[in-house]
Design an enzyme around this catalytic site. Structure first.
Site, PDB file in Angstrom:
ATOM      1  CE1 TYR A   1      -3.809   2.275   0.103  1.00  0.00           C
ATOM      2  CE2 TYR A   1      -2.381   3.551   1.541  1.00  0.00           C
ATOM      3  CZ  TYR A   1      -3.502   3.461   0.739  1.00  0.00           C
ATOM      4  OH  TYR A   1      -4.307   4.555   0.561  1.00  0.00           O
TER       5      TYR A   1
ATOM      6  CB  SER B   1       4.626  10.946   9.981  1.00  0.00           C
ATOM      7  OG  SER B   1       5.433  10.247   9.116  1.00  0.00           O
TER       8      SER B   1
ATOM      9  CD  GLN C   1       8.555  13.105   9.344  1.00  0.00           C
ATOM     10  OE1 GLN C   1       7.750  12.226   9.040  1.00  0.00           O
ATOM     11  NE2 GLN C   1       9.422  13.593   8.461  1.00  0.00           N
TER      12      GLN C   1
ATOM     13  CG  HIS D   1       3.580 -36.285  22.415  1.00  0.00           C
ATOM     14  ND1 HIS D   1       2.224 -36.280  22.385  1.00  0.00           N
ATOM     15  CD2 HIS D   1       3.974 -35.089  21.901  1.00  0.00           C
ATOM     16  CE1 HIS D   1       1.804 -35.124  21.886  1.00  0.00           C
ATOM     17  NE2 HIS D   1       2.852 -34.387  21.583  1.00  0.00           N
TER      18      HIS D   1
ATOM     19  CD  GLU E   1       6.916   6.769  11.472  1.00  0.00           C
ATOM     20  OE1 GLU E   1       6.339   7.834  11.755  1.00  0.00           O
ATOM     21  OE2 GLU E   1       6.908   6.276  10.333  1.00  0.00           O
ATOM     22  CG  HIS E   2      10.766   8.976  11.975  1.00  0.00           C
ATOM     23  ND1 HIS E   2       9.439   9.250  11.742  1.00  0.00           N
ATOM     24  CD2 HIS E   2      11.199   8.272  10.912  1.00  0.00           C
ATOM     25  CE1 HIS E   2       9.078   8.729  10.587  1.00  0.00           C
ATOM     26  NE2 HIS E   2      10.124   8.122  10.062  1.00  0.00           N
TER      27      HIS E   2
ATOM     28  CD  GLN F   1     -11.444   2.817  -0.410  1.00  0.00           C
ATOM     29  OE1 GLN F   1     -11.620   2.738   0.796  1.00  0.00           O
ATOM     30  NE2 GLN F   1     -11.305   3.977  -1.019  1.00  0.00           N
TER      31      GLN F   1
ATOM     32  CG  HIS G   1       4.287  12.997   6.695  1.00  0.00           C
ATOM     33  ND1 HIS G   1       4.233  12.448   5.439  1.00  0.00           N
ATOM     34  CD2 HIS G   1       5.575  12.906   7.078  1.00  0.00           C
ATOM     35  CE1 HIS G   1       5.436  12.049   5.078  1.00  0.00           C
ATOM     36  NE2 HIS G   1       6.277  12.316   6.059  1.00  0.00           N
TER      37      HIS G   1
ATOM     38  CG  ASP H   1      11.059  10.591   5.830  1.00  0.00           C
ATOM     39  OD1 ASP H   1      10.985   9.589   6.547  1.00  0.00           O
ATOM     40  OD2 ASP H   1      10.532  11.684   6.132  1.00  0.00           O
TER      41      ASP H   1
END
Ligand SMILES: NC(=O)c1ccc[n+]([C@@H]2O[C@H](COP(=O)([O-])OP(=O)(O)OC[C@H]3O[C@@H](n4cnc5c(N)ncnc54)[C@H](O)[C@@H]3O)[C@@H](O)[C@H]2O)c1
Ligand SMILES: N[C@H](CO)Cc1c[nH]c[nH+]1
Ligand SMILES: [Zn+2]
Length: 430
Positions: free
Chosen positions: A127, A234, A256, A416, A323-324, A185, A259, A357
């Site tokens: 995606y 982000s 960021q 077993h 994240e960063h 979707q 974004h 990035d």
């Protein structure tokens, strides 16, 4: 930005200062995504076209990007842009190619051989976000490791209109089919399949809250698809000391914030002057940005925190698990070793997040929402499945039989135990 003095906050105020905006509306988002997924499962392509027209103003006849359209994109892409994509491709390729899974083969006891092996996941769906900015860099980040890992079928979805740059990048990296489909979707189509979109085994890629929620929902359904990680809006956390360059810090925060309105930036410093200067520079730089309205909304849900020292800054960063993480301090290398919970770390004044990035080679698909405490940055291994292989010789069975028999006995699992005892007798006859 909301300004806090960390030592004056109660525990619940500290939590509030680090709370993600996306967490506020997750019930509504879940309801919307569930409905979209159900409709795609029920009506397939018809629902896909309906949502694409309603949500993404799609006005074409075919959701799949045709061979002719790919040819046109390859011919008409701007020369400089093509060169930039090619350079980024080379660096990302080199870094991900070097990530060869490590395999072991070990004789754990005489005659008992254990191995690890991997194989590429057969079919993957990528995606590439495109709601507010067509992320050509994400097309590279997702498809290059898929190809290196050896995935047999690689498909990609991105909201319409899919740019020439995304088409060029996807084609260069070896994507088999590209679809102009966005949002929940797209995730539903790749997870369950439709007449036009093939069902895949695993879905990769970041996206907004709808995309991330849809990925979560399909991954919870055994008939859906596995996912890479929750890679949502982000985030960046910047740690700076008194010697940092406030203009660089402000630029990194804004990079960021621009974004999306649900992005979040956190600034942590042990120096009050630096805090004031960065707030001022951020305001000044903001006014010159084309996406200032988006960035302003993100900043309204962001925090600037004054802490007592850099050790406290590390604690804040590890608690938030960004994240960063960008570190602009005199002892940036040393500090980065202590910052464990971050998707990707950028060390020193010359290392903006923009570098990763786009073009350093590291992957920009990273865990958000605090999942950096447990989830990893995307890498080539995510496109592979690991499994193990064992082999025992008769001598090995003679060595290990009593261990297995005793443990099986303890668990009351006599079938077993018997599977081992029979082999033990056979090994004795050899
Ligand atoms: N974590 C990471 O690794 C990473 C990497 C790159 C980008 N990102 C993030 O990806 C995100 C991209 O977001 P974006 O919005 O630009 O693009 P997107 O492609 O993720 O989402 C756009 C889609 O959202 C759907 N949508 C929008 N509003 C909707 C509504 N009201 N109801 C149902 N569906 C709706 C539409 O179908 C549209 O196609 C940004 O938040 C960015 O920060 C994260
Ligand atoms: N910062 C994003 C990851 O959160 C990735 C990106 C793509 N383009 C620009 N930035
Ligand atoms: Zn970015």
């Amino acid at each position: 930005m909301n300004i806090y003095n960390w030592s004056e906050l109660s525990d619940s105020q500290k939590q509030q200062a680090l709370r993600r905006p996306a967490q506020e509306s997750s019930n509504d988002i879940q309801r919307i995504c569930k409905e979209i997924i159900d409709n795609i499962r029920e009506d397939g392509d018809a629902a896909l076209y309906r949502y694409s027209r309603e949500l993404d103003r799609f006005d074409g006849a075919d959701l799949r990007i045709s061979e002719q359209k790919i040819k046109n994109a390859l011919e008409s892409i701007d020369k400089d842009l093509k060169a930039a994509i090619d350079t980024a491709y080379d660096n990302i390729y080199a870094f991900h190619k070097a990530q060869q899974g490590s395999h072991i083969e070990l004789e754990t006891a005489p005659g008992i051989i254990c191995k690890t092996k991997t194989h590429a996941i057969e079919s993957v769906g990528l995606y590439v976000p495109g709601g507010s900015a067509p992320l050509v860099s994400t097309a590279l980040m997702l498809s290059i490791p898929a190809k290196i890992a050896g995935c047999r079928q690689i498909i990609m979805c991105s909201p319409p209109p899919v740019s020439d740059a995304i088409i060029y990048a996807a084609h260069k990296a070896g994507v088999d089919k590209i679809f102009a489909i966005g949002g929940a979707q797209a995730i539903a189509a790749m997870a369950y399949g439709s007449d036009s979109v093939p069902k895949v085994l695993k879905i990769f890629g970041p996206g907004n809250q709808f995309v991330t929620m849809a990925k979560k929902l399909v991954s919870e359904d055994p008939e859906g698809a596995a996912i890479d990680m929750p890679a949502g809006p982000s985030e960046v956390l910047v740690i700076a000391d008194k010697n940092a360059d406030c203009a660089l810090v402000a630029a990194d925060l804004l990079s960021q914030a621009e974004h999306g309105p649900d992005s979040q930036v956190i600034f942590v410093t042990d120096d009050k002057d630096m805090l004031d200067k960065v707030i001022k520079d951020t305001d000044e730089q903001l006014s010159a940005l084309p996406r200032k309205d988006i960035a302003r909304k993100a900043l309204a849900k962001s925090s600037a925190i004054l802490c007592k020292d850099l050790n406290e800054a590390v604690v804040i960063s590890n608690t938030y698990a960004p994240e960063h993480l960008i570190i602009q301090t005199d002892n940036a290398d040393e500090l980065s070793d202590k910052c464990l919970n971050a998707g990707s770390i950028f060390v020193g004044a010359f290392t903006p997040e923009s570098l990763g990035d786009y073009a350093s080679g590291t992957n920009h698909t990273l865990p958000t929402y605090g999942y950096a405490k447990t989830a990893s940055a995307l890498g080539t291994d995510d496109y592979r499945r690991r499994y193990t292989v064992s082999k025992a010789t008769a001598a090995g069975i003679l060595n290990i039989a009593t261990t297995v028999e005793r443990l099986a006995h303890e668990e009351g699992l006599f079938a077993h135990k018997n599977a081992m005892t029979l082999r033990y007798k056979k090994a004795l006859e050899k």
